[in-house]
Design a protein around this motif. Sequence first.
Motif, PDB file in Angstrom:
ATOM      1  N   VAL B  16       0.848  -1.197   0.000  1.00  6.62           N
ATOM      2  CA  VAL B  16       0.000   0.000   0.000  1.00  6.62           C
ATOM      3  C   VAL B  16       0.884   1.249   0.000  1.00  6.62           C
ATOM      4  O   VAL B  16       0.583   2.244  -0.657  1.00  6.62           O
ATOM      5  CB  VAL B  16      -0.947  -0.010   1.228  1.00  6.62           C
ATOM      6  CG1 VAL B  16      -1.752   1.272   1.301  1.00  6.62           C
ATOM      7  CG2 VAL B  16      -1.878  -1.206   1.167  1.00  6.62           C
ATOM      8  N   SER B  17       2.013   1.171   0.722  1.00  5.76           N
ATOM      9  CA  SER B  17       2.925   2.322   0.783  1.00  5.76           C
ATOM     10  C   SER B  17       3.444   2.684  -0.605  1.00  5.76           C
ATOM     11  O   SER B  17       3.504   3.868  -0.966  1.00  5.76           O
ATOM     12  CB  SER B  17       4.105   2.002   1.708  1.00  5.76           C
ATOM     13  OG  SER B  17       3.645   1.621   2.975  1.00  5.76           O
ATOM     14  N   GLY B  18       3.814   1.662  -1.379  1.00  7.23           N
ATOM     15  CA  GLY B  18       4.301   1.904  -2.741  1.00  7.23           C
ATOM     16  C   GLY B  18       3.215   2.497  -3.618  1.00  7.23           C
ATOM     17  O   GLY B  18       3.455   3.401  -4.410  1.00  7.23           O
ATOM     18  N   TYR B  19       1.991   1.999  -3.434  1.00  8.09           N
ATOM     19  CA  TYR B  19       0.848   2.479  -4.212  1.00  8.09           C
ATOM     20  C   TYR B  19       0.566   3.952  -3.891  1.00  8.09           C
ATOM     21  O   TYR B  19       0.352   4.767  -4.799  1.00  8.09           O
ATOM     22  CB  TYR B  19      -0.359   1.598  -3.880  1.00  8.09           C
ATOM     23  CG  TYR B  19      -1.646   1.969  -4.567  1.00  8.09           C
ATOM     24  CD1 TYR B  19      -1.703   2.150  -5.949  1.00  8.09           C
ATOM     25  CD2 TYR B  19      -2.825   2.123  -3.843  1.00  8.09           C
ATOM     26  CE1 TYR B  19      -2.896   2.478  -6.583  1.00  8.09           C
ATOM     27  CE2 TYR B  19      -4.020   2.442  -4.456  1.00  8.09           C
ATOM     28  CZ  TYR B  19      -4.057   2.609  -5.821  1.00  8.09           C
ATOM     29  OH  TYR B  19      -5.233   2.935  -6.433  1.00  8.09           O
ATOM     30  N   LEU B  20       0.592   4.296  -2.602  1.00 12.11           N
ATOM     31  CA  LEU B  20       0.351   5.691  -2.203  1.00 12.11           C
ATOM     32  C   LEU B  20       1.450   6.604  -2.747  1.00 12.11           C
ATOM     33  O   LEU B  20       1.184   7.744  -3.158  1.00 12.11           O
ATOM     34  CB  LEU B  20       0.270   5.798  -0.671  1.00 12.11           C
ATOM     35  CG  LEU B  20      -1.047   5.307  -0.058  1.00 12.11           C
ATOM     36  CD1 LEU B  20      -0.927   5.182   1.450  1.00 12.11           C
ATOM     37  CD2 LEU B  20      -2.200   6.243  -0.414  1.00 12.11           C
ATOM     38  N   ASN B  21       2.690   6.106  -2.775  1.00 10.27           N
ATOM     39  CA  ASN B  21       3.788   6.880  -3.360  1.00 10.27           C
ATOM     40  C   ASN B  21       3.541   7.118  -4.854  1.00 10.27           C
ATOM     41  O   ASN B  21       3.748   8.220  -5.352  1.00 10.27           O
ATOM     42  CB  ASN B  21       5.109   6.123  -3.188  1.00 10.27           C
ATOM     43  CG  ASN B  21       5.980   6.720  -2.100  1.00 10.27           C
ATOM     44  OD1 ASN B  21       5.670   7.797  -1.575  1.00 10.27           O
ATOM     45  ND2 ASN B  21       7.056   6.052  -1.760  1.00 10.27           N
TER      46      ASN B  21
END
Lengths: 163, 247
Positions: B16-21
């Motif tokens: 999810v962190s990569g997606y939000l980035n």
Amino acid sequence: MRLLIHDLPEKWDEILRPKAEEVFRADGNYAPCQGCFGCWTKHPAQCFMKDKLQTICQKFGKADELIIVTENHYGSYSAAIKNVMDRTIGLSTPFMTYRKGLTHHTLRYGKKKKLTVYVYGDMTEDEKNTFRLLAECNAVNFGYREMELHFAASAEELEGVMA
Amino acid sequence: MKTIFVNCSPKKKMSVSGYLNTLAALGIKGEKVKEQVRNKGDHERVLSQIKEAEAVVFSMPLFVDSVPSHIMNFLADMEAFCLEKGLAPKVYVIANNGFIEGRQNKALMQVMQNFCKRSHLPFGGGIAVGGGVMLNVTRILFPIQCGLVVFSSLMNGLQTGNFMLREALLAFIELALVMTVLHCGVLFFGARLIKAINRRGECSVGYTRMMLPSFLFALVADIFFIIISIFGGGIFKGWLARKTEEQ
């Protein structure tokens, strides 16, 4: 049973031994949590990584009192202590519940008696406040009925604070 | 103008962190570099990128109420590196957590602000998203649902000659509306953060969530974990039992 985890040099094992039935030194030589949730969904309360922390949450589960001795890092636990804590997700189950009005996971090992945190090292007032919030959140998250937090300006001062 | 996006998730894919980035990077002007810190082996490479950056955006999951341990190691190295080289990129933080309340990231945000003070780096603000794992669900479900609308319209058209374009359009609008409502907090605070990053300015930390009542979120999460635990096999191995080392 009281469990104590600390990030101090090895010689402290002996000094801290009278404080708890079991002393665990977090040396930081293990892999960080991979966030896979396998300790919930594949092999409950056990990590897939075969190192010293593979069954650490079972050790935590047995203890009704947890004492953490950690160096201050930006108002949080040192990486070595945090590594151990991150690998204890299996202490809870995947099911959701409410505690203190917020969503949390239900506790595999039930409610616990007390969490005591000793923080040592150079600390700003902001960092102390952050630690107060963090330890409070941890106590609710892990299901400890009581929480105590103590600060020591250095590792040498710890003995006096812990007496 | 160089912005570094540091994905702090330990996951190799579907974080999810990569997606939000990725979502945040869509709105950022100038040079953009995406990096990930999974272990100590990544430190040197990411620090060399930070050397030339004006802004560093950390996107991280909440682990046990705070910053994940492998990132604590990275922060210590970054503090030493920035102080030694006299670097002062602006730091922004995107946090996400598994619980529905975004405000459960408060301690994490304070830790990152304390890190900035120690490292003499300006903190630019951030966004904390509760129920972040739902973003992974919606990013898979939305394209599938859109695909189904197009598919059924096509099938109908080929069989009866009537493509039912009006119905398809209405179904798509309905889907888009549901998505907008679910993500309105992320969109609002995300846009605010993007604006701040682009002008290298500051914004307060926006604590938000997926717009779902918590009891419904808990129900969806419980069902999700039951299904995953059936496939993972955990449900047949003392799923909720008090395991001991002797067992």
